[in-house]
Design a protein around this motif. Structure first.
Motif, PDB file in Angstrom:
ATOM      1  N   PHE A 123       0.824  -1.205   0.000  1.00 42.81           N
ATOM      2  CA  PHE A 123       0.000   0.000   0.000  1.00 42.81           C
ATOM      3  C   PHE A 123       0.863   1.262   0.000  1.00 42.81           C
ATOM      4  N   ILE A 124       1.419   1.664   1.147  1.00 41.97           N
ATOM      5  CA  ILE A 124       2.211   2.896   1.208  1.00 41.97           C
ATOM      6  C   ILE A 124       3.318   2.784   2.254  1.00 41.97           C
ATOM      7  N   ILE A 125       4.309   3.673   2.120  1.00 37.11           N
ATOM      8  CA  ILE A 125       5.180   4.017   3.240  1.00 37.11           C
ATOM      9  C   ILE A 125       5.098   5.538   3.390  1.00 37.11           C
ATOM     10  N   GLN A 126       5.015   6.003   4.631  1.00 39.79           N
ATOM     11  CA  GLN A 126       4.827   7.436   4.906  1.00 39.79           C
ATOM     12  C   GLN A 126       5.998   7.961   5.724  1.00 39.79           C
ATOM     13  N   GLY A 127       6.530   9.127   5.332  1.00 38.55           N
ATOM     14  CA  GLY A 127       7.691   9.690   6.002  1.00 38.55           C
ATOM     15  C   GLY A 127       7.513  11.149   6.368  1.00 38.55           C
ATOM     16  N   ASN A 156      -3.567  10.743 -10.963  1.00 37.99           N
ATOM     17  CA  ASN A 156      -3.941   9.662 -10.065  1.00 37.99           C
ATOM     18  C   ASN A 156      -2.719   8.994  -9.445  1.00 37.99           C
ATOM     19  N   HIS A 157      -2.983   8.184  -8.434  1.00 35.06           N
ATOM     20  CA  HIS A 157      -1.918   7.454  -7.756  1.00 35.06           C
ATOM     21  C   HIS A 157      -1.566   6.204  -8.545  1.00 35.06           C
ATOM     22  N   GLN A 188      -3.906  -0.700  -8.052  1.00 33.35           N
ATOM     23  CA  GLN A 188      -4.810   0.373  -8.440  1.00 33.35           C
ATOM     24  C   GLN A 188      -6.172   0.254  -7.754  1.00 33.35           C
ATOM     25  N   THR A 189      -6.522  -0.932  -7.313  1.00 31.63           N
ATOM     26  CA  THR A 189      -7.798  -1.115  -6.613  1.00 31.63           C
ATOM     27  C   THR A 189      -7.802  -0.441  -5.250  1.00 31.63           C
ATOM     28  N   LEU A 194      -7.964   7.728  -2.564  1.00 28.41           N
ATOM     29  CA  LEU A 194      -6.799   8.604  -2.680  1.00 28.41           C
ATOM     30  C   LEU A 194      -6.923   9.572  -3.855  1.00 28.41           C
ATOM     31  N   ASN A 195      -7.312   9.033  -5.008  1.00 26.08           N
ATOM     32  CA  ASN A 195      -7.383   9.852  -6.209  1.00 26.08           C
ATOM     33  C   ASN A 195      -8.380  11.002  -6.048  1.00 26.08           C
TER      34      ASN A 195
END
Length: 236
Positions: A123-127, A156-157, A188-189, A194-195
């Protein structure tokens, strides 16, 4: 008589010669800067952007400040160095406020000693945050209360896109919290929420293997890595 006259002429010539020499020395002394003046001039010429004093960013001056700063600092490439490798980013020019903000934070040394503090596999990494006291101190000095207006631009993401985080979900203006960002690596699902809600302002150009490695590190129930992933960021 002739001898006396010759002596008198010689003396006059010597006096005039001495006076001219004296004047030349005075002019030369006036044109040569002192050591202190030269040192002050060199200090001014070698002052780096990080040493320049900037006003605190507020919600009232954020657009004006970042617009002006962006014109003077046109860079578009950053490198994130982590304990697991490096990640290179390209900032988009059509999100000028976000680009200027992240260049500014980088040059001010904000990101140094912060962490990738949230990791979610696939999914993500956040910093951009940490539990270090100096992180809050840096935010206070830069301006802890401002938000960046959304610059959505229909982007879009996708795998490797970089977006600005938000402090709260109920954010009708979709403004970005300035100090944190996340790198998307999910399918993308996973982008429907987010988009159109988070500004995509950059993309990873190299180092997605490092992103994947960080995303799959052991984490606690709050998605914080069990071992801190420290980062530093530099302009390329």
């Amino acid at each position: 008589m002739k001898l006396s006259l010759s002596v008198l002429i010689c003396c006059c010539v010597l006096l005039l010669s001495c006076e001219d020499t004296k004047k030349e020395k005075q002019v030369s002394a006036e044109k040569t800067p002192t050591t202190t003046e030269a040192s002050e001039k060199n200090t001014e010429e070698t002052e780096t952007p990080s040493e320049k004093k900037y006003p605190k960013i507020t919600q009232e001056n954020v657009v004006e400040f970042l617009t002006a700063y962006g014109k003077d600092n046109p860079e578009t490439n950053l490198r994130i160095t982590t304990t697991h490798g490096t990640i290179d980013l390209e900032l988009y020019e059509d999100t000028p406020l976000h680009r200027a903000n992240y260049i500014y934070l980088t040059k001010q040394g904000y990101f140094d000693n912060t962490f990738f503090h949230r990791i979610v596999p696939n999914f993500i990494i956040q910093g951009g945050n940490s539990d270090n006291a100096d992180t809050n101190e840096k935010r206070y000095q830069i301006g802890k209360d401002y938000l960046i207006p959304a610059e959505l631009n229909g982007r879009n993401h996708t795998y490797g896109s970089v977006s600005g985080a938000k402090q709260y979900r109920e954010n009708p203006d979709k403004k970005t919290a300035p100090f944190e960002f996340f790198i998307f690596l999910g399918p993308q699902t996973s982008t429907s929420h987010l988009n159109g809600n988070y500004t995509v302002f950059a993309r990873v150009t190299n180092g997605m293997d490092v992103v994947e490695k960080i995303a799959n590190l052991p984490a606690d129930d709050n998605e914080w890595p069990q071992k801190n992933v420290e980062i530093s960021v530099e302009v390329l």
